[in-house]
Design an enzyme around this catalytic site. Structure first.
Site, PDB file in Angstrom:
ATOM      1  N   MET A   1      -9.284  36.506  -2.183  1.00  0.00           N
ATOM      2  CA  MET A   1     -10.126  35.320  -1.989  1.00  0.00           C
ATOM      3  C   MET A   1     -11.619  35.591  -1.840  1.00  0.00           C
ATOM      4  SD  MET A   1      -8.201  32.951  -2.576  1.00  0.00           S
ATOM      5  CE  MET A   1      -7.007  33.888  -3.486  1.00  0.00           C
TER       6      MET A   1
ATOM      7  N   CYS B   1      -7.079  28.698  -4.568  1.00  0.00           N
ATOM      8  CA  CYS B   1      -6.609  30.053  -4.296  1.00  0.00           C
ATOM      9  C   CYS B   1      -6.699  30.964  -5.526  1.00  0.00           C
ATOM     10  CB  CYS B   1      -5.165  29.879  -3.820  1.00  0.00           C
ATOM     11  SG  CYS B   1      -4.268  31.337  -3.434  1.00  0.00           S
TER      12      CYS B   1
END
Ligand SMILES: Nc1nc2c(c(=O)[nH]1)N[C@H]1C(S)=C(S)[C@@H](COP(=O)(O)OP(=O)(O)OC[C@H]3O[C@@H](n4cnc5c(=O)[nH]c(N)nc54)[C@H](O)[C@@H]3O)O[C@H]1N2
Ligand SMILES: Nc1nc2c(c(=O)[nH]1)N[C@H]1C(S)=C(S)[C@@H](COP(=O)(O)OP(=O)(O)OC[C@H]3O[C@@H](n4cnc5c(=O)[nH]c(N)nc54)[C@H](O)[C@@H]3O)O[C@H]1N2
Ligand code: SF4
Ligand SMILES: [Mo]
Length: 757
Positions: free
Chosen positions: A343, A176
């Site tokens: 992301m 992440c």
């Protein structure tokens, strides 16, 4: 307000509107709507808390009645000014979900059987000790989460790295935030951003790249909309291969081909330089240039950028040269430009380079360290920053921005923790992907998985599911029906966040206190209690001497004082009263720091406006970063791109949100979204089943035709365990951050022909 609210309850409201509508109405109704959503009669008491889900870190007020959390509203005094999203508005339902894990379980002959805590923990300790004794400390591991409380991650990290003696401490933030953390550390010398949410109120240009802010961080999107309403000249640029809810609301939308946007960033830099939109004075005083090995000159940088002139790269990006020039002009000429990314940038094989290049655009234009001008990476999970990045709970780092590979950093931590020199191993441990590979190779023989669901969230799922079967896997979760549970040898029932106390730290270096409000069900225990118990059984009970959340926090505060992450002044007592505090915050009378590296930051010398003190010469670095195409470029055999991500109403693997009827009704089931042109070519209608195949695996799923997908790109989310999209997602990763690329996988599709029985 009262009369209306009694007519329309929150449940009704969410039921009437889909998740998206609920939030978009909030967005334009302002904060009143959130208030209207909540007033459903009296509660016994209201309590200040923060939402457990995302890195927006919204302050919430929780209403308690008869020992249960029954209501939630946005905290008007917190940084989110009372705004919360549809997931946060369901926290009361989430806190009362059925089916919680209430007793430890041990796998006996393939079946999970109830056990006492003593039996379960004795077995865990025995397996860990045995493995450490026979195969060394690196044969065991901890796989944690950006949703654990800070006290929990800190304790696990200390126990494994300085107690057991292995750096095998990693977790889902690797999937992440790792590229952002490494990117900041390379550019500024230290992780964690310079800017803050306050900058959203001052920016005149928003450069949003690889972030679907509308669905993933809704209150921040609302704040951008409010900023734009107050100043119509504010411009929003969105770079995303998909025309997301965010992109639909942009002034300028750049639909890049997946995986190519490093060329866009370099092309924008080229235009900024060519058109004289850079700031020579700022560069002279605050910036070095580096080619990845050596310091180079401004002239070298300018020469490097020539290959990325808009007319050279536009067609491969799927854009026109004019679009790139316009974006560069808006970025450079705006009074204050704020970049936001998540992301679409971090989960990329060039994730670190992309992070470097975004910061570089800010550094060459001096769009940094002023209100509204800043590169701000939006954090995913509630406590990825505070709990994992700050405490150094990843395989290559140590607390306070230190690195495992630096001997002087290990010595410092050994001294602070009072362990003999040489205790902390000099080699970084396994990062997430390689940790699971090591399980498959039987190098890691026992692993504690806490507050994360890797069987569903890791890429290339079948490879790592097989690997988990070979390891003694201990899982601590609030549920025992997760996908990972199928591979667990021991399940430990964990307390939910409001059933325990501790601190969360969100995107903008803000720490907030979560207080225990209700008791956990059955025999469930906090993750901290589980870790303390394990430490004692492994013979590290004296070393893990802080055993309560407050004691751990006080220890961690003192540890932080030995670094530029200093937050010694952030005590539980202050956090009980205040709506979070931003570090650095060295003393109890310090107000906290909104903008780092500039006036007001306690580490910036008197009289200096800007000081990048993370680097010895106080200068940040602009890197010359070449574009390297991903191995997942489309080919004849795999002609489409699959990209994956989030939908507004679900949280990751769905364990908490998919059980809430309002949320699963509005999201629908997992499916592939496909552009009408691609659907036409493959002769597909809505609801048809397709087989999607990549180099990693195949799966079958339904399709939904959507104008918002670009031709050549299909999209899916990963919340539905019955639609395991990660079975086809690539496990290629960035070579430095080791963060996997969930965003770019080359696939083929064909209509699924069910085999006749
Ligand atoms: N509703 C909801 N909100 C969440 C979460 C959740 O599960 N649900 N999870 C939280 C967490 S942990 C995280 S990490 C964040 C993630 O927040 P986001 O990053 O906003 O979410 P994603 O949908 O994963 O990806 C963002 C976008 O990247 C785009 N993208 C894909 N490939 C590329 C590319 O090559 N270039 C560019 N520029 N963009 C690309 C996708 O189309 C997508 O729209 O959300 C947080 N907030
Ligand atoms: N295809 C695809 N896959 C992805 C991504 C993507 O964009 N695309 N994004 C990646 C990213 S950014 C992330 S952050 C990960 C997230 O992936 P995961 O971390 O695997 O997903 P979660 O659903 O958040 O898992 C949290 C688990 O903790 C449990 N839990 C909740 N509260 C507690 C608690 O207090 N204690 C304990 N012990 N357990 C608790 C929940 O029931 C759940 O099982 O997914 C990654 N996977
Ligand atoms: S935006 Fe994030 S922190 Fe705020 S309420 Fe929604 S899920 Fe919770
Ligand atoms: Mo995440």
């Amino acid at each position: 307000m009262k009369e209306t609210s009694e007519k329309l309850t929150r449940r009704h409201f969410v039921k009437l509107s889909s998740g998206v509508v609920a939030v978009s109405s909030m967005a334009f109704g302002g904060w009143g709507v959130t208030e209207l959503l909540v007033d459903e009669g009296p509660v016994d008491s209201w309590h200040k808390s923060a939402c457990r889900f995302c890195g927006t870190g919204c302050g919430v007020m929780l209403g308690k009645k008869a020992g249960k959390i029954v209501r939630v509203r946005g905290d008007k005094e917190a940084h989110n000014r009372g705004v919360i999203c549809v997931k946060g508005s369901m926290l009361a339902e989430v806190s009362q979900l059925e089916g919680r894990a209430t007793t430890p379980k041990i796998r006996v002959n393939g079946q999970l059987k109830a056990a006492s805590w003593d039996e379960a923990m004795a077995l865990v300790a025995e397996k860990f000790s045995e493995s450490i004794k026979t195969n060394g400390p690196d044969s065991v591991a901890f796989y944690g989460s950006g949703q654990l409380l800070t006290e929990e991650s800190y304790t696990a990290n200390k126990l494994f790295k300085a107690g057991i003696g292995t750096n095998n401490v990693d977790g889902n933030p690797r999937l992440c935030m790792a590229s952002a953390a490494v990117g900041y550390a390379q550019t500024f010398g230290k992780d964690e951003p310079a800017g803050a949410y306050d900058d959203l109120d001052h920016a005149t240009c928003f450069f949003i790249i690889g972030s679907n802010t509308y669905e993933s961080h809704p209150p921040l999107w609302e704040r951008i909309m409010i900023r734009k309403k107050s100043n119509p000249n504010v411009k929003i640029i969105v770079v995303d291969p998909r025309k997301t809810e965010t992109a639909q609301r942009a002034d300028m939308y750049l639909p890049v081909v997946p995986g190519t946007d490093l060329m866009l960033l370099n092309a924008m830099a080229q235009v900024i330089v060519a058109k004289g939109l850079y700031d020579p004075g700022f560069i002279e005083e605050h910036v070095n240039f580096n080619d990845g090995g050596n310091t180079v000159s401004w002239e070298d940088y300018v020469a490097f950028l020539q290959d990325y002139a808009p007319e050279k790269v536009a067609s491969e990006l799927g854009l026109t040269p004019t679009q790139i020039e316009e974006a560069a002009f808006l970025f450079g000429a705006s009074k204050a430009t704020m970049s936001l990314w998540t992301m679409g940038i971090n989960q990329r094989v060039q994730g670190v380079f992309l992070n470097n290049c975004i910061s570089s655009l800010h550094l060459i234009t001096a769009q940094i360290c002023r209100p509204g001008a800043t590169p701000l990476s939006l954090t995913g999970q509630s406590n990825a920053c505070g709990g994992v990045r700050d405490t150094g709970s990843l395989a290559h780092i140590l607390p306070g921005g230190r690195l495992v590979k630096k001997p002087e950093h290990r010595r410092e931590m050994e001294k602070i923790w009072g362990v003999p020199e040489g205790t902390i191993a000099p080699k970084p441990g396994y990062d997430a992907v390689n940790l699971f590979r090591a399980m498959g190779e039987e190098k890691v023989k026992a692993c504690l998985v806490m507050c994360t669901n890797p069987a569903q969230s890791l890429p290339n799922a079948s490879r790592y599911r097989e690997a988990m079967e070979k390891c003694f896997l201990v899982m601590a979760d609030i549920f025992e029906d997760t996908e990972t549970a199928q591979y667990a040898d021991v399940i430990l029932p964990a307390a939910f966040y409001i059933e325990k106390t501790g601190v969360y730290g969100q995107t903008e270096r803000r720490y907030q206190l979560i207080e225990k409000l209700v008791d956990p069900p059955g025999e469930a225990r906090s993750d901290l209690d589980i870790l303390v118990d394990l430490a004692e059984r492994l013979g590290h009970g004296d070393f893990i001497s802080s055993k309560t959340p407050k004691d751990v926090w006080d220890e961690w505060r003192k540890v932080s004082a030995h670094s530029v992450y200093n937050f010694e002044g952030i005590t539980y007592e202050r956090l009980e009263k205040e709506r979070g505090l931003q570090w650095p915050c060295p003393t109890e009378d310090h107000p906290g720091t909104v903008r780092r590296y500039s006036t007001g930051d306690p580490f910036v010398q008197e009289g200096r406006k800007v000081q990048f003190y993370g680097k010895p010469d106080n200068k940040a670095v602009v890197f010359l970063r070449p574009y390297i195409p991903s191995k997942e470029k489309t080919t004849e055999a795999y002609p489409l791109y699959l990209t994956t991500g989030r939908v507004i109403d679900q949280w990751h693997t769905g364990t908490m949100t998919d059980k809430v009827s309002e949320l699963n009704t509005s999201s629908g089931r997992g499916r592939f979204f496909i552009n009408p042109q691609d659907a036409f070519e493959a002769n597909l209608n809505n609801g048809d089943e397709i087989e999607v195949e990549s180099r990693y695996g195949k799966m079958v799923g339904k399709v939904e035709i959507s104008e918002n997908e670009s031709p050549g790109v299909i999209f899916a989310s990963f919340f539905d365990p019955k639609f395991l999209v990660n079975a086809v997602v690539s496990d290629q990763y960035d070579p430095v951050s080791k963060e996997p690329d969930y965003k770019v996988t080359a696939v083929s599709i064909k209509r699924h022909q069910p085999t006749a029985l």
